[in-house]
Design an enzyme around this catalytic site. Structure first.
Site, PDB file in Angstrom:
ATOM      1  N   ASP A   1      89.246  56.657  80.793  1.00  0.00           N
ATOM      2  CA  ASP A   1      90.560  56.577  81.446  1.00  0.00           C
ATOM      3  C   ASP A   1      91.682  56.159  80.494  1.00  0.00           C
ATOM      4  O   ASP A   1      92.825  56.588  80.668  1.00  0.00           O
ATOM      5  CB  ASP A   1      90.511  55.695  82.699  1.00  0.00           C
ATOM      6  CG  ASP A   1      89.818  54.367  82.455  1.00  0.00           C
ATOM      7  OD1 ASP A   1      89.527  54.054  81.285  1.00  0.00           O
ATOM      8  OD2 ASP A   1      89.578  53.649  83.447  1.00  0.00           O
TER       9      ASP A   1
ATOM     10  N   ARG B   1      56.209  37.684  81.495  1.00  0.00           N
ATOM     11  CA  ARG B   1      57.568  37.167  81.358  1.00  0.00           C
ATOM     12  C   ARG B   1      58.504  37.741  82.416  1.00  0.00           C
ATOM     13  O   ARG B   1      58.234  38.804  82.985  1.00  0.00           O
ATOM     14  CB  ARG B   1      58.143  37.561  79.984  1.00  0.00           C
ATOM     15  CG  ARG B   1      57.690  36.662  78.885  1.00  0.00           C
ATOM     16  CD  ARG B   1      58.269  37.097  77.555  1.00  0.00           C
ATOM     17  NE  ARG B   1      57.935  36.110  76.522  1.00  0.00           N
ATOM     18  CZ  ARG B   1      57.955  36.355  75.226  1.00  0.00           C
ATOM     19  NH1 ARG B   1      58.270  37.563  74.777  1.00  0.00           N
ATOM     20  NH2 ARG B   1      57.654  35.412  74.368  1.00  0.00           N
TER      21      ARG B   1
ATOM     22  N   VAL C   1      84.582  74.562  74.334  1.00  0.00           N
ATOM     23  CA  VAL C   1      86.022  74.817  74.158  1.00  0.00           C
ATOM     24  C   VAL C   1      86.242  75.817  73.023  1.00  0.00           C
ATOM     25  O   VAL C   1      87.045  76.751  73.152  1.00  0.00           O
ATOM     26  CB  VAL C   1      86.772  73.482  73.899  1.00  0.00           C
ATOM     27  CG1 VAL C   1      88.177  73.730  73.388  1.00  0.00           C
ATOM     28  CG2 VAL C   1      86.803  72.633  75.178  1.00  0.00           C
ATOM     29  N   VAL C   2      85.513  75.637  71.928  1.00  0.00           N
ATOM     30  CA  VAL C   2      85.677  76.561  70.794  1.00  0.00           C
ATOM     31  C   VAL C   2      85.293  77.979  71.229  1.00  0.00           C
ATOM     32  O   VAL C   2      86.031  78.946  70.980  1.00  0.00           O
ATOM     33  CB  VAL C   2      84.845  76.101  69.573  1.00  0.00           C
ATOM     34  CG1 VAL C   2      84.825  77.174  68.485  1.00  0.00           C
ATOM     35  CG2 VAL C   2      85.396  74.788  69.031  1.00  0.00           C
TER      36      VAL C   2
ATOM     37  N   HIS D   1      73.849  49.362  71.822  1.00  0.00           N
ATOM     38  CA  HIS D   1      74.397  50.690  71.510  1.00  0.00           C
ATOM     39  C   HIS D   1      73.375  51.816  71.480  1.00  0.00           C
ATOM     40  O   HIS D   1      73.774  52.984  71.381  1.00  0.00           O
ATOM     41  CB  HIS D   1      75.199  50.621  70.208  1.00  0.00           C
ATOM     42  CG  HIS D   1      76.470  49.838  70.374  1.00  0.00           C
ATOM     43  ND1 HIS D   1      76.484  48.462  70.358  1.00  0.00           N
ATOM     44  CD2 HIS D   1      77.739  50.234  70.623  1.00  0.00           C
ATOM     45  CE1 HIS D   1      77.728  48.040  70.562  1.00  0.00           C
ATOM     46  NE2 HIS D   1      78.504  49.094  70.726  1.00  0.00           N
TER      47      HIS D   1
ATOM     48  N   THR E   1      82.199  59.712  78.832  1.00  0.00           N
ATOM     49  CA  THR E   1      81.826  58.300  78.704  1.00  0.00           C
ATOM     50  C   THR E   1      80.489  58.072  79.398  1.00  0.00           C
ATOM     51  O   THR E   1      80.232  58.655  80.455  1.00  0.00           O
ATOM     52  CB  THR E   1      82.893  57.358  79.311  1.00  0.00           C
ATOM     53  OG1 THR E   1      82.324  56.040  79.450  1.00  0.00           O
ATOM     54  CG2 THR E   1      83.368  57.794  80.681  1.00  0.00           C
ATOM     55  N   ILE E   2      79.672  57.211  78.814  1.00  0.00           N
ATOM     56  CA  ILE E   2      78.392  56.894  79.463  1.00  0.00           C
ATOM     57  C   ILE E   2      78.600  56.069  80.734  1.00  0.00           C
ATOM     58  O   ILE E   2      77.700  55.953  81.556  1.00  0.00           O
ATOM     59  CB  ILE E   2      77.444  56.102  78.519  1.00  0.00           C
ATOM     60  CG1 ILE E   2      78.084  54.779  78.082  1.00  0.00           C
ATOM     61  CG2 ILE E   2      77.012  56.952  77.336  1.00  0.00           C
ATOM     62  CD1 ILE E   2      77.097  53.794  77.445  1.00  0.00           C
ATOM     63  N   ASP E   3      79.795  55.490  80.898  1.00  0.00           N
ATOM     64  CA  ASP E   3      79.990  54.456  81.920  1.00  0.00           C
ATOM     65  C   ASP E   3      80.043  54.972  83.361  1.00  0.00           C
ATOM     66  O   ASP E   3      79.862  54.198  84.294  1.00  0.00           O
ATOM     67  CB  ASP E   3      81.285  53.676  81.640  1.00  0.00           C
ATOM     68  CG  ASP E   3      81.246  52.937  80.313  1.00  0.00           C
ATOM     69  OD1 ASP E   3      80.138  52.668  79.819  1.00  0.00           O
ATOM     70  OD2 ASP E   3      82.323  52.640  79.772  1.00  0.00           O
TER      71      ASP E   3
ATOM     72  N   MET F   1      74.989  48.483  79.538  1.00  0.00           N
ATOM     73  CA  MET F   1      76.411  48.803  79.344  1.00  0.00           C
ATOM     74  C   MET F   1      76.991  49.380  80.635  1.00  0.00           C
ATOM     75  O   MET F   1      76.293  49.545  81.632  1.00  0.00           O
ATOM     76  CB  MET F   1      76.570  49.804  78.204  1.00  0.00           C
ATOM     77  CG  MET F   1      76.527  49.182  76.828  1.00  0.00           C
ATOM     78  SD  MET F   1      77.012  50.400  75.582  1.00  0.00           S
ATOM     79  CE  MET F   1      77.095  49.361  74.132  1.00  0.00           C
TER      80      MET F   1
HETATM   81  P1  ADP Z   1      88.417  55.101  76.989  1.00  0.00           P
HETATM   82  O1  ADP Z   1      89.156  56.356  76.791  1.00  0.00           O
HETATM   83  O2  ADP Z   1      86.944  55.258  76.774  1.00  0.00           O
HETATM   84  O3  ADP Z   1      88.785  54.403  78.282  1.00  0.00           O
HETATM   85  P2  ADP Z   1      90.055  53.193  75.567  1.00  0.00           P
HETATM   86  O4  ADP Z   1      90.517  52.481  76.784  1.00  0.00           O
HETATM   87  O5  ADP Z   1      89.677  52.393  74.356  1.00  0.00           O
HETATM   88  O6  ADP Z   1      88.792  54.108  75.806  1.00  0.00           O
HETATM   89  O7  ADP Z   1      91.206  54.230  75.181  1.00  0.00           O
HETATM   90  C1  ADP Z   1      91.028  55.110  74.092  1.00  0.00           C
HETATM   91  C2  ADP Z   1      92.336  55.316  73.413  1.00  0.00           C
HETATM   92  O8  ADP Z   1      93.278  55.927  74.321  1.00  0.00           O
HETATM   93  C3  ADP Z   1      93.046  54.042  72.968  1.00  0.00           C
HETATM   94  O9  ADP Z   1      92.535  53.543  71.748  1.00  0.00           O
HETATM   95  C4  ADP Z   1      94.466  54.535  72.814  1.00  0.00           C
HETATM   96  O10 ADP Z   1      94.587  55.273  71.610  1.00  0.00           O
HETATM   97  C5  ADP Z   1      94.596  55.515  73.982  1.00  0.00           C
HETATM   98  N1  ADP Z   1      95.225  54.838  75.136  1.00  0.00           N
HETATM   99  C6  ADP Z   1      94.664  53.928  75.956  1.00  0.00           C
HETATM  100  N2  ADP Z   1      95.540  53.499  76.881  1.00  0.00           N
HETATM  101  C7  ADP Z   1      96.698  54.151  76.638  1.00  0.00           C
HETATM  102  C8  ADP Z   1      98.000  54.134  77.249  1.00  0.00           C
HETATM  103  N3  ADP Z   1      98.282  53.348  78.285  1.00  0.00           N
HETATM  104  N4  ADP Z   1      98.935  54.940  76.719  1.00  0.00           N
HETATM  105  C9  ADP Z   1      98.665  55.727  75.657  1.00  0.00           C
HETATM  106  N5  ADP Z   1      97.474  55.792  75.057  1.00  0.00           N
HETATM  107  C10 ADP Z   1      96.499  55.024  75.514  1.00  0.00           C
HETATM  108  O1  F6P Z   2      82.816  52.771  77.181  1.00  0.00           O
HETATM  109  C1  F6P Z   2      81.576  52.928  76.568  1.00  0.00           C
HETATM  110  C2  F6P Z   2      81.014  51.610  76.128  1.00  0.00           C
HETATM  111  O2  F6P Z   2      79.763  51.836  75.526  1.00  0.00           O
HETATM  112  C3  F6P Z   2      80.897  50.538  77.222  1.00  0.00           C
HETATM  113  O3  F6P Z   2      79.783  50.743  78.051  1.00  0.00           O
HETATM  114  C4  F6P Z   2      80.813  49.292  76.377  1.00  0.00           C
HETATM  115  O4  F6P Z   2      81.251  48.177  77.093  1.00  0.00           O
HETATM  116  C5  F6P Z   2      81.741  49.601  75.232  1.00  0.00           C
HETATM  117  O5  F6P Z   2      81.853  51.012  75.159  1.00  0.00           O
HETATM  118  C6  F6P Z   2      81.252  49.080  73.919  1.00  0.00           C
HETATM  119  O6  F6P Z   2      82.223  49.329  72.969  1.00  0.00           O
HETATM  120  P1  F6P Z   2      81.996  49.151  71.411  1.00  0.00           P
HETATM  121  O7  F6P Z   2      81.323  50.391  70.934  1.00  0.00           O
HETATM  122  O8  F6P Z   2      83.379  49.003  70.891  1.00  0.00           O
HETATM  123  O9  F6P Z   2      81.140  47.947  71.207  1.00  0.00           O
END
Ligand code: ADP
Ligand code: F6P
Length: 317
Positions: free
Chosen positions: A102, A161, A22-23, A249, A124-126, A168
């Site tokens: 998401d 074993r 991006v930069v 982790h 995300t790794i997921d 994760m």
């Molecule tokens: P990920 O992006 O990996 O799914 P989270 O679900 O923890 O991780 O969301 C990351 C951040 O996105 C949250 O801590 C919050 O700041 C923001 N966020 C999540 N859901 C919402 C929402 N419905 N509206 C606005 N911001 C959100």
């Molecule tokens: O979303 C990435 C992730 O590593 C998931 O696989 C796992 O469930 C979660 O984050 C762990 O979150 P934390 O770092 O808060 O323990």
């Protein structure tokens, strides 16, 4: 034009490559790129700094995220987002690229509706985002898990074993499934590939009966199953000395693989192009090796299922 970039949610290898792309794409197009540190938390607190080529030197080789990351549940509240918008305006930032999962996409969409064009990149790794075949970090994480399981096999074989290995994925079973196939696990259990515990226990017992000096591996997704319950049953009913091993982790760290570096770079450049086209509230994905983009609400409404062709392998191999 001034744009911001942030990383949010759990860190993932390849996030730095997205930042670097991006930069560089920004500079090539005469855009100033600002790093917003600590995710949405930094946006609200004004933790914002212009990024130069010096800031991105060497970062493409590094796991984690140089922009750091954070979770700020309060970002769901309008007043909190208004503070964030004020900070962006004070810095002259008109648009933001959000690298995260998401949850982070929801924040990006809501900011777009408040006049700040945002583009989401799947970091995300997921691999749990429906509108992309792969997320940034998934490939590196798979390689980390493969190495970890190889090492666990050494000790499993030495002790005869059964190892129940928890991966994760935050309810998404792709990491468990792909790595279970790659390591030739005896059983792979995910939300999209469920096997009754009775069947697993009987199969592991049969393996022990046939070769008591051998070992067994069960790969299981986090947050979905009673992993302790399954481990206890295998220990009690199969004859194997049994241990649960939570990979934890380590799965999030490490230098990104070539695949993740290229993926993140392609997506980062596309995000800048979308902003230059005046677009916002969209997220970038990869489908059949083509970089694509969708409206964020449309993307979040898509149903995430494990690729059935890969899931099928778990039954055959
Ligand atoms: P990920 O992006 O990996 O799914 P989270 O679900 O923890 O991780 O969301 C990351 C951040 O996105 C949250 O801590 C919050 O700041 C923001 N966020 C999540 N859901 C919402 C929402 N419905 N509206 C606005 N911001 C959100
Ligand atoms: O979303 C990435 C992730 O590593 C998931 O696989 C796992 O469930 C979660 O984050 C762990 O979150 P934390 O770092 O808060 O323990």
């Amino acid at each position: 034009m001034k744009i911001g970039i942030l990383t949010s949610g759990g860190d993932a290898p390849g996030m730095n490559n997205a930042v670097a792309a991006v930069v560089k794409a920004g500079i090539a197009n005469g855009i100033d790129v600002y790093g917003i540190y600590n995710g949405y938390k930094g946006m609200v607190n004004g933790d914002i700094k212009k990024l130069t080529v010096n800031d991105i030197k060497g970062i493409v080789d590094k796991g984690g995220t140089i922009l750091r990351t954070a979770r700020l549940p309060e970002f769901k509240e309008l007043e909190v987002r208004q503070k964030a918008v004020e900070q962006l305006k004070a810095h002259g930032i008109e648009a933001v690229i959000v690298v995260g999962g998401d949850g982070s996409y929801m924040g990006a969409k809501k900011l777009s509706e408040m006049g700040i064009n945002c583009i989401g990149l799947p970091g995300t790794i997921d691999n749990d985002i429906a509108c992309t075949d792969y997320t940034i970090g998934f490939d590196t994480c798979q390689n980390t898990i493969l190495k970890a399981v190889e090492m666990i096999k050494d000790t499993a074989a030495s002790h005869s074993r059964c190892m129940v290995i928890e991966c994760m994925g935050n309810k998404c079973g792709d990491l468990t499934l792909f790595c279970g196939i790659g390591t030739d696990a005896d059983y792979i259990l995910t939300a999209d590939h469920q096997i009754p515990f009775d069947e697993v226990v009987a199969g592991i017992k049969a393996k022990h009966d046939a070769d008591p000096e051998g070992y067994a591996i069960v790969m299981i997704s986090e947050k979905y199953f009673d992993v302790d319950g399954l481990t206890a049953r295998i220990a009690k009913e199969t004859g194997y000395d049994t241990r649960k091993s939570v990979l934890g982790h380590i799965q999030r760290g490490g230098s990104p693989t070539s695949f993740d570096r290229i993926l993140a770079s392609r997506m980062g450049v596309r995000a800048v192009e979308l902003l230059l086209e005046g677009k916002g509230g969209r997220c970038v994905g990869i489908k059949n090796n083509v970089i694509v983009d969708y409206d964020i609400y449309e993307a979040l409404a898509m149903q995430r299922v494990t690729d059935p062709d890969t899931a099928r392998l778990a039954d055959i191999l």
